[in-house]
Write a protein that holds these residues in place. Structure first.
Motif, PDB file in Angstrom:
ATOM      1  N   ALA A  62       9.215  -0.174   8.927  1.00  0.00           N
ATOM      2  CA  ALA A  62       9.286  -1.510   9.503  1.00  0.00           C
ATOM      3  C   ALA A  62       8.418  -2.455   8.664  1.00  0.00           C
ATOM      4  O   ALA A  62       8.726  -3.638   8.535  1.00  0.00           O
ATOM      5  N   GLU A  63       7.372  -1.901   8.055  1.00  0.00           N
ATOM      6  CA  GLU A  63       6.439  -2.685   7.229  1.00  0.00           C
ATOM      7  C   GLU A  63       6.824  -2.714   5.758  1.00  0.00           C
ATOM      8  O   GLU A  63       6.126  -3.309   4.963  1.00  0.00           O
ATOM      9  N   SER A  64       7.874  -2.069   5.316  1.00  0.00           N
ATOM     10  CA  SER A  64       8.474  -2.067   3.983  1.00  0.00           C
ATOM     11  C   SER A  64       8.890  -0.670   3.556  1.00  0.00           C
ATOM     12  O   SER A  64       9.825  -0.129   4.105  1.00  0.00           O
ATOM     13  N   HIS A  65       8.173  -0.010   2.592  1.00  0.00           N
ATOM     14  CA  HIS A  65       8.664   1.275   2.093  1.00  0.00           C
ATOM     15  C   HIS A  65       7.605   2.073   1.330  1.00  0.00           C
ATOM     16  O   HIS A  65       6.599   1.524   0.884  1.00  0.00           O
ATOM     17  N   ILE A  66       7.911   3.362   1.173  1.00  0.00           N
ATOM     18  CA  ILE A  66       7.219   4.255   0.241  1.00  0.00           C
ATOM     19  C   ILE A  66       8.327   4.949  -0.544  1.00  0.00           C
ATOM     20  O   ILE A  66       9.274   5.466   0.048  1.00  0.00           O
ATOM     21  N   SER A  67       8.222   4.957  -1.874  1.00  0.00           N
ATOM     22  CA  SER A  67       9.203   5.708  -2.659  1.00  0.00           C
ATOM     23  C   SER A  67       8.480   6.568  -3.689  1.00  0.00           C
ATOM     24  O   SER A  67       7.348   6.278  -4.086  1.00  0.00           O
ATOM     25  N   ALA A  78       6.045   9.029 -10.010  1.00  0.00           N
ATOM     26  CA  ALA A  78       5.934   7.572  -9.915  1.00  0.00           C
ATOM     27  C   ALA A  78       6.040   7.220  -8.438  1.00  0.00           C
ATOM     28  O   ALA A  78       7.016   7.569  -7.772  1.00  0.00           O
ATOM     29  N   LEU A  79       5.034   6.554  -7.933  1.00  0.00           N
ATOM     30  CA  LEU A  79       4.921   6.262  -6.509  1.00  0.00           C
ATOM     31  C   LEU A  79       4.858   4.759  -6.293  1.00  0.00           C
ATOM     32  O   LEU A  79       4.208   4.038  -7.058  1.00  0.00           O
ATOM     33  N   ASP A  80       5.540   4.309  -5.251  1.00  0.00           N
ATOM     34  CA  ASP A  80       5.593   2.890  -4.928  1.00  0.00           C
ATOM     35  C   ASP A  80       5.349   2.759  -3.429  1.00  0.00           C
ATOM     36  O   ASP A  80       6.096   3.348  -2.643  1.00  0.00           O
ATOM     37  N   ILE A  81       4.308   2.050  -3.042  1.00  0.00           N
ATOM     38  CA  ILE A  81       3.976   1.873  -1.630  1.00  0.00           C
ATOM     39  C   ILE A  81       3.811   0.380  -1.376  1.00  0.00           C
ATOM     40  O   ILE A  81       2.934  -0.254  -1.950  1.00  0.00           O
ATOM     41  N   PHE A  82       4.660  -0.166  -0.520  1.00  0.00           N
ATOM     42  CA  PHE A  82       4.554  -1.580  -0.148  1.00  0.00           C
ATOM     43  C   PHE A  82       4.496  -1.656   1.365  1.00  0.00           C
ATOM     44  O   PHE A  82       5.376  -1.132   2.053  1.00  0.00           O
ATOM     45  N   MET A  83       3.444  -2.267   1.881  1.00  0.00           N
ATOM     46  CA  MET A  83       3.276  -2.400   3.325  1.00  0.00           C
ATOM     47  C   MET A  83       2.723  -3.768   3.669  1.00  0.00           C
ATOM     48  O   MET A  83       1.903  -4.319   2.934  1.00  0.00           O
ATOM     49  N   CYS A  84       3.191  -4.282   4.801  1.00  0.00           N
ATOM     50  CA  CYS A  84       2.682  -5.550   5.300  1.00  0.00           C
ATOM     51  C   CYS A  84       2.122  -5.338   6.702  1.00  0.00           C
ATOM     52  O   CYS A  84       2.070  -4.206   7.192  1.00  0.00           O
ATOM     53  N   GLY A  85       1.724  -6.407   7.338  1.00  0.00           N
ATOM     54  CA  GLY A  85       1.163  -6.318   8.682  1.00  0.00           C
ATOM     55  C   GLY A  85      -0.168  -5.606   8.660  1.00  0.00           C
ATOM     56  O   GLY A  85      -0.950  -5.748   7.718  1.00  0.00           O
ATOM     57  N   ASN A  86      -0.410  -4.801   9.679  1.00  0.00           N
ATOM     58  CA  ASN A  86      -1.687  -4.087   9.797  1.00  0.00           C
ATOM     59  C   ASN A  86      -1.688  -2.729   9.120  1.00  0.00           C
ATOM     60  O   ASN A  86      -2.696  -2.026   9.151  1.00  0.00           O
ATOM     61  N   ALA A  87      -0.571  -2.335   8.526  1.00  0.00           N
ATOM     62  CA  ALA A  87      -0.505  -1.046   7.834  1.00  0.00           C
ATOM     63  C   ALA A  87      -1.474  -1.040   6.649  1.00  0.00           C
ATOM     64  O   ALA A  87      -1.743  -2.087   6.048  1.00  0.00           O
ATOM     65  N   GLN A  88      -1.982   0.132   6.311  1.00  0.00           N
ATOM     66  CA  GLN A  88      -2.990   0.278   5.260  1.00  0.00           C
ATOM     67  C   GLN A  88      -2.469   1.197   4.164  1.00  0.00           C
ATOM     68  O   GLN A  88      -2.655   2.424   4.221  1.00  0.00           O
ATOM     69  N   PRO A  89      -1.803   0.637   3.134  1.00  0.00           N
ATOM     70  CA  PRO A  89      -1.196   1.458   2.095  1.00  0.00           C
ATOM     71  C   PRO A  89      -2.187   2.332   1.336  1.00  0.00           C
ATOM     72  O   PRO A  89      -1.820   3.402   0.849  1.00  0.00           O
ATOM     73  N   GLN A  90      -3.441   1.922   1.250  1.00  0.00           N
ATOM     74  CA  GLN A  90      -4.442   2.733   0.551  1.00  0.00           C
ATOM     75  C   GLN A  90      -4.631   4.082   1.242  1.00  0.00           C
ATOM     76  O   GLN A  90      -4.885   5.087   0.584  1.00  0.00           O
ATOM     77  N   ARG A  91      -4.481   4.110   2.562  1.00  0.00           N
ATOM     78  CA  ARG A  91      -4.588   5.380   3.297  1.00  0.00           C
ATOM     79  C   ARG A  91      -3.428   6.306   2.930  1.00  0.00           C
ATOM     80  O   ARG A  91      -3.606   7.513   2.785  1.00  0.00           O
ATOM     81  N   ALA A  92      -2.232   5.725   2.807  1.00  0.00           N
ATOM     82  CA  ALA A  92      -1.064   6.518   2.418  1.00  0.00           C
ATOM     83  C   ALA A  92      -1.282   7.115   1.037  1.00  0.00           C
ATOM     84  O   ALA A  92      -1.041   8.309   0.813  1.00  0.00           O
ATOM     85  N   LEU A  93      -1.743   6.300   0.099  1.00  0.00           N
ATOM     86  CA  LEU A  93      -1.983   6.771  -1.260  1.00  0.00           C
ATOM     87  C   LEU A  93      -3.025   7.882  -1.281  1.00  0.00           C
ATOM     88  O   LEU A  93      -2.849   8.899  -1.963  1.00  0.00           O
TER      89      LEU A  93
END
Length: 126
Positions: A62-67, A78-93
């Motif tokens: 809902a906040e974008s994607h991870i590929s 090759a990793l691509d993480i895009f998040m908006c809102g309150n999501a924290q992409p650094q945690r995913a990484l």
């Protein structure tokens, strides 16, 4: 200055081959990463190119994607993480790096969605 979201582009090198060939395991890992970032999973799709070969996959959020796109023959993802809102992409990484244990990584962090009035952007129209 506010922006709409954060886009992380990561090149992960020196990963064990077996970690880059299993589409189902990578799907589970990317889903766990999304959840750890506080993102909402909409759908995921992963494709393995054959035994011992690479995988390409995406988790739509809902906040974008991870590929992710993998090259097991050279230990690269090759990793691509895009998040908006309150999501924290650094945690995913962080979760993905902890699981894949790359020997090295190069990460670019890009704030996305600044207005055209930002002095830091070059805006062109087609």
């Amino acid at each position: 200055m506010r922006h709409s979201g954060t886009h992380l582009i990561a090149d992960l090198h020196g990963i064990a081959r077996e970690k880059l060939c299993d589409g189902a395991a990578l799907d589970r890992l990317m889903r766990q990463a999304a959840e750890s970032a506080g993102a909402t999973i909409v759908y995921s799709h992963f494709h393995a190119f054959g035994a011992g070969q690479g995988v390409t996959g995406v988790v739509l959020l809902a906040e974008s994607h991870i590929s992710i796109h993998t090259w097991p023959e050279i230990g690269f993802a090759a990793l691509d993480i895009f998040m908006c809102g309150n999501a924290q992409p650094q945690r995913a990484l962080a979760l993905i790096e902890a699981a894949l244990t790359p020997a090295s990584s190069a990460v670019q962090e890009l704030p996305r969605g600044y207005s055209a009035a930002s002095p830091h952007l070059r805006v062109s129209s087609i």
